[in-house]
Design a protein around this motif. Structure first.
Motif, PDB file in Angstrom:
ATOM      1  N   GLY A 178       0.762  -1.237  -0.026  1.00 15.03           N
ATOM      2  CA  GLY A 178       0.269   0.209   0.029  1.00 15.03           C
ATOM      3  C   GLY A 178       0.975   1.270   0.156  1.00 15.03           C
ATOM      4  O   GLY A 178       1.896   1.316  -0.855  1.00 15.03           O
ATOM      5  N   SER A 179       0.383   2.196   0.988  1.00 14.54           N
ATOM      6  CA  SER A 179       1.319   3.479   0.895  1.00 14.54           C
ATOM      7  C   SER A 179       2.422   3.431   1.777  1.00 14.54           C
ATOM      8  O   SER A 179       2.954   4.538   2.243  1.00 14.54           O
ATOM      9  CB  SER A 179       0.259   4.575   1.141  1.00 14.54           C
ATOM     10  OG  SER A 179      -0.166   4.499   2.339  1.00 14.54           O
ATOM     11  N   ARG A 180       2.698   2.358   2.497  1.00 13.25           N
ATOM     12  CA  ARG A 180       3.836   2.053   3.564  1.00 13.25           C
ATOM     13  C   ARG A 180       5.184   2.580   2.920  1.00 13.25           C
ATOM     14  O   ARG A 180       5.557   2.075   1.649  1.00 13.25           O
ATOM     15  CB  ARG A 180       4.161   0.926   4.044  1.00 13.25           C
ATOM     16  CG  ARG A 180       2.853   0.586   5.293  1.00 13.25           C
ATOM     17  CD  ARG A 180       3.289  -0.986   5.774  1.00 13.25           C
ATOM     18  NE  ARG A 180       4.186  -0.830   6.929  1.00 13.25           N
ATOM     19  CZ  ARG A 180       4.523  -1.698   7.688  1.00 13.25           C
ATOM     20  NH1 ARG A 180       3.933  -2.729   7.448  1.00 13.25           N
ATOM     21  NH2 ARG A 180       5.349  -1.293   8.525  1.00 13.25           N
ATOM     22  N   ARG A 181       5.909   3.378   3.769  1.00 16.06           N
ATOM     23  CA  ARG A 181       7.393   3.525   3.377  1.00 16.06           C
ATOM     24  C   ARG A 181       8.227   3.298   4.413  1.00 16.06           C
ATOM     25  O   ARG A 181       8.079   3.082   5.598  1.00 16.06           O
ATOM     26  CB  ARG A 181       7.586   5.180   2.900  1.00 16.06           C
ATOM     27  CG  ARG A 181       6.617   5.564   1.767  1.00 16.06           C
ATOM     28  CD  ARG A 181       7.282   5.150   0.668  1.00 16.06           C
ATOM     29  NE  ARG A 181       6.371   5.351  -0.663  1.00 16.06           N
ATOM     30  CZ  ARG A 181       5.335   4.663  -1.180  1.00 16.06           C
ATOM     31  NH1 ARG A 181       5.311   3.518  -0.491  1.00 16.06           N
ATOM     32  NH2 ARG A 181       4.719   4.782  -2.250  1.00 16.06           N
ATOM     33  N   PHE A 182       9.632   3.011   4.167  1.00 18.13           N
ATOM     34  CA  PHE A 182      10.553   2.329   5.103  1.00 18.13           C
ATOM     35  C   PHE A 182      11.808   3.219   4.932  1.00 18.13           C
ATOM     36  O   PHE A 182      12.311   3.768   3.831  1.00 18.13           O
ATOM     37  CB  PHE A 182      10.679   0.960   4.747  1.00 18.13           C
ATOM     38  CG  PHE A 182       9.813  -0.158   4.927  1.00 18.13           C
ATOM     39  CD1 PHE A 182       9.323  -0.683   6.300  1.00 18.13           C
ATOM     40  CD2 PHE A 182       9.069  -0.320   3.961  1.00 18.13           C
ATOM     41  CE1 PHE A 182       8.333  -1.153   6.469  1.00 18.13           C
ATOM     42  CE2 PHE A 182       7.827  -1.239   4.048  1.00 18.13           C
ATOM     43  CZ  PHE A 182       7.427  -1.652   5.067  1.00 18.13           C
ATOM     44  N   ASP A 183      12.422   3.399   6.037  1.00 14.35           N
ATOM     45  CA  ASP A 183      13.594   4.280   6.119  1.00 14.35           C
ATOM     46  C   ASP A 183      14.886   3.686   6.073  1.00 14.35           C
ATOM     47  O   ASP A 183      16.017   4.231   5.512  1.00 14.35           O
ATOM     48  CB  ASP A 183      13.746   5.010   7.433  1.00 14.35           C
ATOM     49  CG  ASP A 183      12.384   6.086   7.612  1.00 14.35           C
ATOM     50  OD1 ASP A 183      12.199   6.905   6.868  1.00 14.35           O
ATOM     51  OD2 ASP A 183      11.897   6.015   8.817  1.00 14.35           O
ATOM     52  N   ALA A 184      14.713   2.268   6.070  1.00 13.63           N
ATOM     53  CA  ALA A 184      15.949   1.430   5.485  1.00 13.63           C
ATOM     54  C   ALA A 184      15.145   0.092   4.969  1.00 13.63           C
ATOM     55  O   ALA A 184      14.261  -0.396   5.577  1.00 13.63           O
ATOM     56  CB  ALA A 184      16.955   1.067   6.787  1.00 13.63           C
ATOM     57  N   VAL A 185      15.824  -0.430   3.771  1.00 18.92           N
ATOM     58  CA  VAL A 185      15.502  -1.671   3.488  1.00 18.92           C
ATOM     59  C   VAL A 185      16.846  -2.566   3.346  1.00 18.92           C
ATOM     60  O   VAL A 185      17.718  -2.102   2.827  1.00 18.92           O
ATOM     61  CB  VAL A 185      14.949  -1.767   2.079  1.00 18.92           C
ATOM     62  CG1 VAL A 185      14.566  -3.163   1.477  1.00 18.92           C
ATOM     63  CG2 VAL A 185      13.627  -0.886   2.225  1.00 18.92           C
ATOM     64  N   ILE A 186      16.612  -3.874   4.081  1.00 19.43           N
ATOM     65  CA  ILE A 186      17.922  -4.685   3.952  1.00 19.43           C
ATOM     66  C   ILE A 186      17.605  -6.142   3.047  1.00 19.43           C
ATOM     67  O   ILE A 186      16.537  -6.452   3.535  1.00 19.43           O
ATOM     68  CB  ILE A 186      18.618  -4.777   5.181  1.00 19.43           C
ATOM     69  CG1 ILE A 186      17.649  -5.691   6.233  1.00 19.43           C
ATOM     70  CG2 ILE A 186      19.089  -3.747   5.902  1.00 19.43           C
ATOM     71  CD1 ILE A 186      18.378  -6.159   7.483  1.00 19.43           C
ATOM     72  N   ILE A 187      18.412  -6.252   2.325  1.00 19.71           N
ATOM     73  CA  ILE A 187      18.160  -7.623   1.421  1.00 19.71           C
ATOM     74  C   ILE A 187      19.374  -8.502   1.544  1.00 19.71           C
ATOM     75  O   ILE A 187      20.289  -8.257   0.933  1.00 19.71           O
ATOM     76  CB  ILE A 187      17.827  -7.332  -0.094  1.00 19.71           C
ATOM     77  CG1 ILE A 187      16.513  -6.156  -0.292  1.00 19.71           C
ATOM     78  CG2 ILE A 187      17.536  -8.270  -0.787  1.00 19.71           C
ATOM     79  CD1 ILE A 187      16.389  -5.681  -1.526  1.00 19.71           C
TER      80      ILE A 187
END
Ligand SMILES: [Zn+2]
Length: 307
Positions: A178-187
């Motif tokens: 949806g409209s969620r945003r993240f300040d960090a993404v780790i893969i």
């Protein structure tokens, strides 16, 4: 040596996993550059399953083709993946035993991304393919973030839940944030397992806040085949993709990520990247000469073996 090899084959056979019978998709265009000219590099994987690895003639991306459908991979992660890796290595590797290794990895990776996490007001992070949550929990604690883990393996998500993390059981390619945003993404140790690398990186670009940071690492395919001097030994059905520094750099630039720092891991196998969102460069294709060089080297490695 022969006894060990036989033991391994028997252990894998005992799982009775019928790879041939799994539903598969045949890929007709390259996930990185869209070209349709492929070279078939290998006809079996390290477990002995009849999996073909193809290389894109234009950009040098290496991938399984055909490869299992999303449903077949979901079943694979739910029941076969860890037992198969355990059979291959001849020791138990499961949602519990991997946590020691994951804790060590978490400490190292947190140190690597630390210079890019100070300042600003980062609050949330998403761990794609977050497994047992050990890495997410550590990174979240280090940087004061609320962590969400998405992973397709139910037993591993269960462990992540027990650490008090928000969890999603599923594939990133399919989940609607949806409209969620993240300040960090780790893969972490995950990109090689994805079904759609370009689609996932495009999604991550949307999911990151303006000051967001992406951490991602690859198994360097060159390191993997030079390690045992075998292309087949570097191929495994758990990895739909086989990235090199060249193809990963192209993926990141084409998806709109600026690499702030990269790191050759001490295991001489993984390469890590810290990135921030930038402007996508659709023309960031690997040079034709580098593709020729890769294919020549792959053939040279194959020529050196008689099997
Ligand atoms: Zn390509």
């Amino acid at each position: 040596m022969a006894t060990i090899a036989l033991g391994r084959q028997e252990r894998i056979a005992a799982l009775q996993y019928d790879y041939t019978a799994q539903p598969k998709d045949t890929l007709t265009t390259c996930n990185l550059c869209g070209a349709a000219q492929f070279v078939i590099l290998a006809h079996r994987d390290r477990y002995g399953y009849p999996a073909q690895a193809h290389a894109c003639r234009r950009c040098g991306l290496v991938f399984l083709n055909p490869r299992m459908t999303a449903e077949a991979y979901s079943r694979f992660y739910a029941g076969i993946y860890r037992p198969l890796v355990s059979a291959f290595h001849g020791r138990l590797i499961d949602a519990r035993t991997i946590q020691t290794e994951q804790r060590e990895y978490a400490g190292e990776r947190a140190d690597f991304i630390r210079p890019f996490m100070t300042g600003g007001t980062r609050k949330t992070m998403l761990d794609i393919g977050g497994s047992t949550g050990v890495v997410a929990a550590h990174v979240a604690r280090e940087f004061g973030l609320h962590a969400t883990v998405i992973d397709p393996a139910p037993l591993e998500v269960e462990q992540a839940q027990s650490l008090g993390l928000e969890t999603i059981t599923g594939l990133i390619e399919r989940h609607d944030f949806g409209s969620r945003r993240f300040d960090a993404v780790i893969i972490c140790q995950t990109v090689d397992h994805l079904l759609d690398v370009a689609g996932t990186l495009a999604r991550v670009h949307q999911l990151l806040s303006d000051t967001g940071v992406l951490f991602i690492d690859i198994v360097d395919f060159r390191a993997a085949y030079l390690r045992n001097w075998s292309v087949e030994d570097a191929i495994k059905i758990d990895h739909p993709y086989y990235l090199t520094e060249t193809t990963m750099a192209a993926y990141l630039r084409m998806s709109g990520f600026d690499v702030l720092r990269s790191d050759y891991a001490s295991d001489h196998l993984h390469v890590s990247y810290v990135c921030r969102p930038g402007i996508a460069d659709r023309d960031a294709m690997p040079a034709a000469a580098s593709v020729d060089e890769l294919l020549r080297e792959l053939r040279f490695v194959q020529n050196a073996r008689r099997e």
